[in-house]
Design an enzyme around this catalytic site. Structure first.
Site, short mmCIF file in Angstrom:
data_model
loop_
_atom_site.label_atom_id
_atom_site.label_comp_id
_atom_site.label_asym_id
_atom_site.label_seq_id
_atom_site.Cartn_x
_atom_site.Cartn_y
_atom_site.Cartn_z
N HIS A 32 5.07 -4.48 3.80
CA HIS A 32 4.29 -3.23 3.89
C HIS A 32 2.91 -3.55 4.46
CE1 HIS A 32 3.16 0.90 2.19
NE2 HIS A 32 2.10 0.46 2.86
N ASP A 66 0.28 -4.04 1.71
CA ASP A 66 -0.41 -2.78 1.95
C ASP A 66 -1.83 -3.05 2.46
OD1 ASP A 66 -0.73 -0.06 2.20
OD2 ASP A 66 -1.24 0.26 0.09
N LYS A 101 9.34 6.16 6.76
CA LYS A 101 8.37 6.20 5.68
C LYS A 101 8.13 7.63 5.24
CE LYS A 101 5.14 4.94 2.86
NZ LYS A 101 3.96 4.10 3.04
N HIS A 148 -9.93 -0.56 7.30
CA HIS A 148 -10.83 0.52 7.71
C HIS A 148 -12.16 -0.12 8.06
CE1 HIS A 148 -8.46 3.99 6.07
NE2 HIS A 148 -7.99 3.06 5.25
N ASN A 179 1.64 5.24 10.14
CA ASN A 179 0.65 6.32 9.96
C ASN A 179 -0.54 6.17 10.91
OD1 ASN A 179 -0.31 4.08 8.47
ND2 ASN A 179 -1.41 5.37 7.02
N LEU A 196 -4.98 3.68 -2.27
CA LEU A 196 -4.02 4.58 -2.89
C LEU A 196 -2.65 3.93 -2.85
CD1 LEU A 196 -5.25 8.01 -1.54
CD2 LEU A 196 -5.16 7.28 -3.94
N HIS A 206 6.05 6.48 -0.34
CA HIS A 206 4.74 6.50 -1.02
C HIS A 206 4.94 7.39 -2.23
CE1 HIS A 206 0.22 6.37 -1.11
NE2 HIS A 206 0.50 7.30 -1.99
N HIS A 236 4.39 -0.15 -2.86
CA HIS A 236 3.16 -0.48 -3.60
C HIS A 236 3.11 0.18 -4.98
CE1 HIS A 236 2.16 3.33 -1.78
NE2 HIS A 236 1.81 2.82 -0.61
N HIS A 251 -0.35 -2.22 7.32
CA HIS A 251 -0.98 -1.32 8.29
C HIS A 251 -1.69 -2.16 9.35
CE1 HIS A 251 -0.34 2.24 5.73
NE2 HIS A 251 -0.47 1.37 4.75
C1 NCD Z 1 -3.28 3.28 3.54
C2 NCD Z 1 -4.00 3.41 4.89
O1 NCD Z 1 -5.23 3.23 4.94
O2 NCD Z 1 -3.34 3.67 5.89
N1 NCD Z 1 -4.25 3.34 2.49
C3 NCD Z 1 -4.10 2.85 1.24
O3 NCD Z 1 -4.98 3.10 0.40
N2 NCD Z 1 -3.07 2.14 0.88
C4 NCD Z 1 -2.24 4.33 3.41
C5 NCD Z 1 -1.28 4.06 2.27
O4 NCD Z 1 -0.47 3.14 2.33
O5 NCD Z 1 -1.30 4.79 1.27
ZN ZN Z 2 0.30 1.52 2.88
#
Ligand code: NCD
Ligand code: ZN
Length: 346
Positions: free
Chosen positions: A17, A250, A102, A254, A45, A222, A139, A177, A19
């Site tokens: 998992h 996860d 997803k 950012h 996403n 989250l 999720h 997660h 991003h």
């Molecule tokens: C994830 C994101 O920033 O894309 N954020 C997070 O808090 N985990 C999205 C997600 O997996 O919920």
């Molecule tokens: Zn995630």
């Protein structure tokens, strides 16, 4: 007492998992993952989300193009399920090498506005996924404003997960997660087609970490960190040896400027020291010998993919993770940045 090991060698692990984002930010975070993991399940996403097989193929190519020279990292692609995902797209997805879809409940987390408003709207598509052997990654939080944020995962089990499992017994489902004892117990008791990923930060921290000396945006993700009793239940699940539980960071990068403002996006950036963080959690539980199963064996078995060749080695060498790293043209602050880590990847 036996002396603690100085090194730890594992079969090359995968991140189930992740991003990666896109463009220049993706190019800066990708090497952190590719140096430790052979494969990763890449979350869809983006803005706009990856909803078609053609978009997934194009995104995959952008990831491959951004890899450091000589890297054999393999991105495993996913599609973002919406109320309107056509069932016919599932055969195209399978043919394109997409492994999973997803499910984001609409509004549950970062870039989830296009998510599913009611799972029943997706039933024809879920049937097609079941036929094509595509996995469903979930999720698991309800989004109702009346439900306390800390209870949203538990309520999701009863309102969404249990009916979904009853109606699609042959679909492989990953409860992504997980953050609560409720979810760990649910998955441990479910049949062999249900599994869960667990992040390093949910194994290491409880919700106190959000408030140490003031509000800590880099610890906000989250599903949000929960009470200590839940953290302990996650550690028990991850170190149990059960093949239902496997590694999913996860890692959700950012830019620091977007984390450090009046409204802070959800996501912890853990990729730079992911394996080191998991090793701390497993060692604190006296279960270093269980890390390889969790990181390298259980995921491929559930996804029906081959085990990786080769190994990675962690060494007991205290080192300081940089406070700030590059994120395209911006800066990013990794979780535990500026602090000492116990293990270091060779
Ligand atoms: C994830 C994101 O920033 O894309 N954020 C997070 O808090 N985990 C999205 C997600 O997996 O919920
Ligand atoms: Zn995630």
């Amino acid at each position: 007492m036996s002396t603690p090991p100085e090194t730890l060698t594992l079969r090359r692990p995968d991140d189930w998992h992740l991003h990666l984002r896109d463009g220049a930010p993706m190019a800066s975070v990708l090497p952190w993952t590719a140096r430790q993991f052979a494969r990763a399940i890449v979350m869809p996403n983006l803005k706009p989300p990856v909803t078609t097989a053609a978009q997934a193929l194009a995104y995959r190519q952008r990831i491959l193009d951004a890899l450091p020279a000589g890297s054999d990292f393999e991105p495993l692609m996913t599609l973002y399920l919406t109320d309107n995902t056509p069932p016919e797209e599932m055969a195209r997805a399978r043919a394109a090498g997409v492994v999973a879809l997803k499910l984001y409940p609409a509004g549950a987390t970062t870039n989830s506005d296009a998510g599913v408003t009611d799972v029943r709207r997706t039933y024809r598509t879920l049937e097609a996924m079941q036929r094509e052997g595509l996995l469903l990654l979930v999720h698991g939080e309800v989004t109702d404003a009346e439900i306390d944020v800390f209870d949203r995962e538990a309520v999701f089990i009863e309102r969404v997960m249990a009916p979904l499992r009853r109606d699609f017994p042959d679909l492989k489902v990953v409860f992504e997660h997980i953050t609560t004892k409720d979810a760990a117990d649910y998955v441990a008791a479910a049949d062999a087609r249900t599994a869960a990923t667990i992040t390093a930060h949910h194994l290491l921290y409880n919700r106190n970490a959000l408030f140490v000396g003031g509000l800590r945006p880099h610890w906000y993700c989250l599903p949000v960190l929960k009470r200590e009793e839940h953290r302990r239940a996650l550690v028990r699940a991850a170190t149990s040896g059960s093949p239902r539980f496997f590694l999913g960071t996860d890692s959700a990068p950012h830019a620091a400027t977007l984390k450090e403002q009046s409204v802070c996006g959800a996501g912890c950036f853990t990729a730079p020291a992911a394996l080191e963080l998991y090793a701390e959690a497993f060692e604190d539980a006296g279960a270093l010998d269980r890390l390889e199963g969790f990181a390298s064996l259980h995921g491929p078995a559930f996804y029906g993919l081959p085990l990786n060749a080769g190994t990675v080695t962690l060494r007991r060498t205290p080192w300081t993770l940089p406070d700030t790293l590059d994120f395209g043209n911006a800066a990013i602050k990794p979780l535990r940045g500026g602090e000492t880590l116990r293990w270091k990847l060779d």
